[in-house]
Design a protein around this motif. Structure first.
Motif, PDB file in Angstrom:
ATOM      1  N   ASP A 132      -8.675  24.205 -67.706  1.00  0.00           N
ATOM      2  CA  ASP A 132      -7.209  24.197 -67.726  1.00  0.00           C
ATOM      3  C   ASP A 132      -6.727  23.550 -66.434  1.00  0.00           C
ATOM      4  O   ASP A 132      -6.796  24.153 -65.364  1.00  0.00           O
ATOM      5  N   LEU A 133      -6.275  22.308 -66.527  1.00  0.00           N
ATOM      6  CA  LEU A 133      -5.757  21.579 -65.372  1.00  0.00           C
ATOM      7  C   LEU A 133      -4.234  21.586 -65.463  1.00  0.00           C
ATOM      8  O   LEU A 133      -3.659  20.919 -66.321  1.00  0.00           O
ATOM      9  N   ARG A 134      -3.602  22.339 -64.581  1.00  0.00           N
ATOM     10  CA  ARG A 134      -2.160  22.545 -64.669  1.00  0.00           C
ATOM     11  C   ARG A 134      -1.389  21.544 -63.812  1.00  0.00           C
ATOM     12  O   ARG A 134      -0.592  21.887 -62.942  1.00  0.00           O
ATOM     13  N   VAL A 135      -1.675  20.298 -64.077  1.00  0.00           N
ATOM     14  CA  VAL A 135      -0.976  19.166 -63.475  1.00  0.00           C
ATOM     15  C   VAL A 135      -0.530  18.293 -64.635  1.00  0.00           C
ATOM     16  O   VAL A 135      -1.336  17.990 -65.526  1.00  0.00           O
ATOM     17  N   PRO A 136       0.744  17.911 -64.692  1.00  0.00           N
ATOM     18  CA  PRO A 136       1.247  17.207 -65.872  1.00  0.00           C
ATOM     19  C   PRO A 136       0.377  16.046 -66.340  1.00  0.00           C
ATOM     20  O   PRO A 136       0.125  15.890 -67.544  1.00  0.00           O
ATOM     21  N   LYS A 137      -0.121  15.251 -65.414  1.00  0.00           N
ATOM     22  CA  LYS A 137      -0.898  14.065 -65.785  1.00  0.00           C
ATOM     23  C   LYS A 137      -2.172  14.416 -66.533  1.00  0.00           C
ATOM     24  O   LYS A 137      -2.665  13.631 -67.355  1.00  0.00           O
ATOM     25  N   TYR A 138      -2.728  15.617 -66.231  1.00  0.00           N
ATOM     26  CA  TYR A 138      -4.028  15.985 -66.819  1.00  0.00           C
ATOM     27  C   TYR A 138      -3.928  17.232 -67.703  1.00  0.00           C
ATOM     28  O   TYR A 138      -4.947  17.845 -68.022  1.00  0.00           O
ATOM     29  N   ALA A 139      -2.734  17.589 -68.094  1.00  0.00           N
ATOM     30  CA  ALA A 139      -2.542  18.823 -68.859  1.00  0.00           C
ATOM     31  C   ALA A 139      -3.295  18.814 -70.185  1.00  0.00           C
ATOM     32  O   ALA A 139      -3.668  19.868 -70.700  1.00  0.00           O
ATOM     33  N   THR A 140      -3.525  17.632 -70.742  1.00  0.00           N
ATOM     34  CA  THR A 140      -4.223  17.560 -72.028  1.00  0.00           C
ATOM     35  C   THR A 140      -5.717  17.292 -71.872  1.00  0.00           C
ATOM     36  O   THR A 140      -6.442  17.228 -72.872  1.00  0.00           O
ATOM     37  N   ALA A 141      -6.179  17.137 -70.629  1.00  0.00           N
ATOM     38  CA  ALA A 141      -7.607  16.883 -70.409  1.00  0.00           C
ATOM     39  C   ALA A 141      -8.413  18.131 -70.765  1.00  0.00           C
ATOM     40  O   ALA A 141      -8.055  19.240 -70.362  1.00  0.00           O
ATOM     41  N   ASP A 142      -9.491  17.953 -71.480  1.00  0.00           N
ATOM     42  CA  ASP A 142     -10.325  19.083 -71.896  1.00  0.00           C
ATOM     43  C   ASP A 142     -11.764  18.808 -71.462  1.00  0.00           C
ATOM     44  O   ASP A 142     -12.412  17.894 -71.961  1.00  0.00           O
ATOM     45  N   LEU A 143     -12.255  19.624 -70.534  1.00  0.00           N
ATOM     46  CA  LEU A 143     -13.604  19.452 -70.014  1.00  0.00           C
ATOM     47  C   LEU A 143     -14.591  20.438 -70.625  1.00  0.00           C
ATOM     48  O   LEU A 143     -15.757  20.464 -70.236  1.00  0.00           O
ATOM     49  N   THR A 144     -14.131  21.259 -71.546  1.00  0.00           N
ATOM     50  CA  THR A 144     -15.026  22.249 -72.137  1.00  0.00           C
ATOM     51  C   THR A 144     -16.179  21.546 -72.875  1.00  0.00           C
ATOM     52  O   THR A 144     -16.013  20.468 -73.451  1.00  0.00           O
ATOM     53  N   GLY A 145     -17.347  22.190 -72.809  1.00  0.00           N
ATOM     54  CA  GLY A 145     -18.544  21.630 -73.418  1.00  0.00           C
ATOM     55  C   GLY A 145     -19.322  20.718 -72.503  1.00  0.00           C
ATOM     56  O   GLY A 145     -20.458  20.327 -72.823  1.00  0.00           O
ATOM     57  N   ARG A 146     -18.758  20.360 -71.378  1.00  0.00           N
ATOM     58  CA  ARG A 146     -19.448  19.504 -70.406  1.00  0.00           C
ATOM     59  C   ARG A 146     -20.123  20.369 -69.334  1.00  0.00           C
ATOM     60  O   ARG A 146     -19.609  21.421 -68.958  1.00  0.00           O
ATOM     61  N   THR A 147     -21.215  19.878 -68.798  1.00  0.00           N
ATOM     62  CA  THR A 147     -21.951  20.581 -67.741  1.00  0.00           C
ATOM     63  C   THR A 147     -21.463  20.120 -66.374  1.00  0.00           C
ATOM     64  O   THR A 147     -21.276  18.914 -66.138  1.00  0.00           O
ATOM     65  N   VAL A 148     -21.260  21.063 -65.470  1.00  0.00           N
ATOM     66  CA  VAL A 148     -20.936  20.731 -64.078  1.00  0.00           C
ATOM     67  C   VAL A 148     -22.232  20.320 -63.382  1.00  0.00           C
ATOM     68  O   VAL A 148     -23.222  21.069 -63.398  1.00  0.00           O
ATOM     69  N   LEU A 149     -22.238  19.156 -62.799  1.00  0.00           N
ATOM     70  CA  LEU A 149     -23.449  18.635 -62.170  1.00  0.00           C
ATOM     71  C   LEU A 149     -23.586  19.112 -60.729  1.00  0.00           C
ATOM     72  O   LEU A 149     -24.654  19.555 -60.307  1.00  0.00           O
TER      73      LEU A 149
END
Length: 278
Positions: free
Chosen positions: A27-44
């Motif tokens: 959940d990125l609470r910045v207007p530019k990235y509000a719709t970005a979804d990183l779920t399912g990705r691994t943090v490297l």
């Protein structure tokens, strides 16, 4: 106050909590990235760069954040109450099956291609706590403008990355120079030891809960935050004044007994210097 050591600690906590794990919450609470979804990705990994944090994520993405004065990342176990501030101050949430990282009051938050990280941190000088540390380059950067006040040169992250207002004041004290001394006027032998001294201070504090530059328990800092109390060395009252162009508060502390060079006259504009001597 977040400086290079504080950011290094934040990166260590985030890396330990997130690296190698799949994101189940994003959940990125910045207007530019509000719709970005990183779920399912691994943090490297989570890497500090000066005062910047780079959270690298599977798929060639990097979440870049900067704490500045008030930002912080908190890590919570599943079911643990979040205590970093009110909900409206939350700017980012990254969750895994057993940990949740919450970014509060982050003034900088952007999602980049990892290949484009240079857009965020490419301007930085050698990192005092990073693998790119180069003391000779850091010193050359500092001396490139010999007329610039020492304190301002130390804060310029293009010269060397990781120093903030606390270390600026403490380093100037340990070098015996006021933060208003032109960097080119710093005696050569003191200038030569500046990069190593700065690195030693940050390395000594990157694993400490309480920052210390004195090595004395209960009296952690020589001058920062001590005005108008007596200097720990000479008992002269420590002074404080703003330094910089006035665009942000830069309270700067020094001892007029231990540090030589120009300094603001008491009760006068910070742009009016006077000479102090040892």
């Amino acid at each position: 106050m977040p400086e290079g050591d504080t950011v290094w600690q934040a990166a260590s906590r985030l890396h330990g909590a997130l690296a190698g794990k799949v994101l189940t919450l994003s959940d990125l609470r910045v207007p530019k990235y509000a719709t970005a979804d990183l779920t399912g990705r691994t943090v490297l990994d989570v890497t500090p760069r000066g005062k910047h944090l780079l959270t690298r994520i599977e798929g060639g993405l990097t979440l870049h954040s900067h704490l500045r004065m008030d930002g912080s990342w908190k890590v919570y176990a599943t079911g643990q109450r979040w205590t970093g501030g009110p909900a409206h101050q939350i700017r980012a949430i990254l969750g895994t099956a057993d940990r949740t990282a919450v970014g509060y009051r982050l003034p900088v938050l952007e999602l980049l291609r990892t290949a484009d990280e240079h857009r965020a941190v490419g301007h930085l000088g050698p990192d005092l706590l990073g693998p790119d540390w180069d003391p000779d380059q850091a010193l050359a950067n500092l001396l490139a403008d010999p007329t610039r006040p020492l304190g301002e040169a130390l804060l310029d992250q293009r010269n060397l990355a990781g120093i903030g207002n606390v270390y600026k004041s403490e380093l100037c004290f340990l070098l015996g120079a006021t933060p208003w001394l032109p960097v080119g006027a710093l005696p050569a032998e003191r200038a030569a030891r500046l990069p190593a001294l700065a690195k030693r201070l940050l390395e000594a504090n990157r694993d400490r809960l309480v920052r210390s530059t004195t090595g004395s328990r209960g009296q952690d800092l020589f001058v920062y935050g001590r005005a108008p109390r007596p200097c720990l060395r000479c008992r002269t009252p420590v002074r404080v004044a703003d330094q910089g162009d006035g665009s942000r508060e830069r309270p700067t502390y020094w001892c007029p007994g231990c540090q030589s060079g120009p300094a603001p006259v008491p009760n006068a504009s910070r742009r009016t210097p006077r000479r102090t001597t040892h």
